[in-house]
Design an enzyme around this catalytic site. Structure first.
Site: not given
Ligand code: F6P
Length: 364
Positions: A194, A152, A286-287, A196, A150
């Site tokens: 991000m 986060d 960011q991901r 969460r 994750s």
């Molecule tokens: O848990 C990882 C995360 O990128 C959080 O930082 C963010 O709130 C959430 O997932 C976003 O989720 P999705 O990709 O389902 O919009």
């Protein structure tokens, strides 16, 4: 040899692929048959083509790729018993009773429940003639090992979750870019990151980028923060600073649990100080992208350790999470981590913010 399977669940994170690679290769090296379960829990429930045998070559050259090559999904079916029954049946059909789940706290909690329910699922499958009695005896227990993937860094029990470091790299690059244009125009930028309900990314970003202010859920600003913030920004400008950076966690709240929104902060600053104030919401950037060196190593070390933990598990051993403690890869009880992560949520709910920070552990 035995069979083991790996799946990735919940939001993807950079470093999941190096972990998958290490699991496959360590498994094969130790003589196991290794399976991919595609699309997380959904693949487990669907079975069929979603469960495929992995080979040494199938994980070649994936360490440098972000995301997860075996897909991830949020799955409703697995939350209901019929879905979990199908999942158990699919595993037994493939002779699998060792699994590595790479995901966040929700995914790992689900894995733990599945394990606890295993014998009752088998019993029902035997009674309804979906599984043979002898197979139920052969696979009478389920071994589960969790890896925390994750961005986060919100999981108690490990110093770093897989992906958090890469996300920080993305954020830092973005802030560096914003800083040059902000300086040129003497602007104020609110950068929303991000995380969460966790403020880790925001906090570390603020420290690493010389930001003027940070909003994060675990440390809500005191009442009257609006004046403090404006004074702070004014002072920095008076000493010659040409830009302002404010980092805001997406989960930021005030002491009364009201969300603090980028738009509200912008309005406050532009109205009171008349600064040209802009918002950048980094979002899924960011991901994405390739994992950092740290996350590649973290995923690799954790993946290898996960297989060793599975091989050493006995019918009575409790499921573990592979965690980072200092610079060591360690095994910690899954349930303790899940409970502690829940305790953070409860402390936050009860406005015991200091306690929440402490529970989050060393990373704060
Ligand atoms: O848990 C990882 C995360 O990128 C959080 O930082 C963010 O709130 C959430 O997932 C976003 O989720 P999705 O990709 O389902 O919009």
């Amino acid at each position: 040899g035995c069979s083991l399977a790996v799946f990735t669940s919940g939001g993807d994170a950079q470093g999941m692929n190096p972990a998958v690679r290490a699991i496959v290769r360590m498994g094969i090296y130790l003589g196991c048959t290794v399976y991919f379960i595609h699309e997380g829990y959904q693949g487990l429930v669907d079975g069929g083509h979603s469960i495929r045998q992995a080979t040494w070559a199938s994980v070649s050259g994936i360490s440098e790729d972000g995301g997860t090559i075996i897909g991830s999904a949020r799955c409703k079916d697995f939350r209901e018993r019929p879905g979990r029954l199908r999942a158990a049946k699919n595993l037994i059909e493939h002779g699998i009773n060792n699994i590595v789940c790479i995901g966040g706290d929700g995914s790992l909690t689900g894995a733990n429940l599945f394990r606890e329910e295993w014998s009752s699922l088998l019993k029902e499958l035997v009674e309804t003639n979906q599984v043979k009695q002898e197979d139920a005896e052969t696979y009478s227990y389920l071994n589960i090992v969790g890896l925390v993937g994750s961005i986060d860094n919100d999981f108690c029990g490990t110093d770093m979750t897989i992906g958090a470091d890469s996300a920080l790299h993305r954020i830092m690059e973005a802030i560096d870019c914003i800083a040059t244009t902000a300086t040129s125009h003497q602007r104020c930028f609110i950068l929303e990151v991000m995380g969460r309900h966790c403020g880790y990314l925001a906090l570390v970003t603020a420290l690493g980028s010389d930001a003027d202010w940070v909003f994060m859920p675990e440390a809500p600003p005191e009442p009257g923060w609006e004046d403090q913030l404006c004074n702070k920004l004014k002072n920095t400008r008076e000493t010659g600073q040409r830009l302002n950076i404010i980092v805001l966690a997406e989960g930021a709240i005030d002491c009364e649990h009201r969300p603090i929104k980028s738009d509200d902060v912008r309005e406050l600053i532009s109205k009171r100080l008349k600064y040209d104030t802009r918002i950048t919401i980094l979002g899924h950037v960011q991901r994405g992208g390739c994992p950092s060196a740290f996350d590649r190593l973290l995923g690799t070390r954790m993946g290898a350790e996960a297989v060793l933990a599975l091989m050493e598990a006995t019918p009575t051993s409790k499921p573990v999470v592979i965690a980072l403690s200092g610079n060591q890869t360690v095994r910690v009880p899954l349930m303790r981590c899940v409970e502690k992560t829940l305790a953070v949520a409860q402390a936050m709910q009860a406005k015991r913010f200091k306690e929440a920070q402490e529970l989050r552990g060393r990373s704060f």
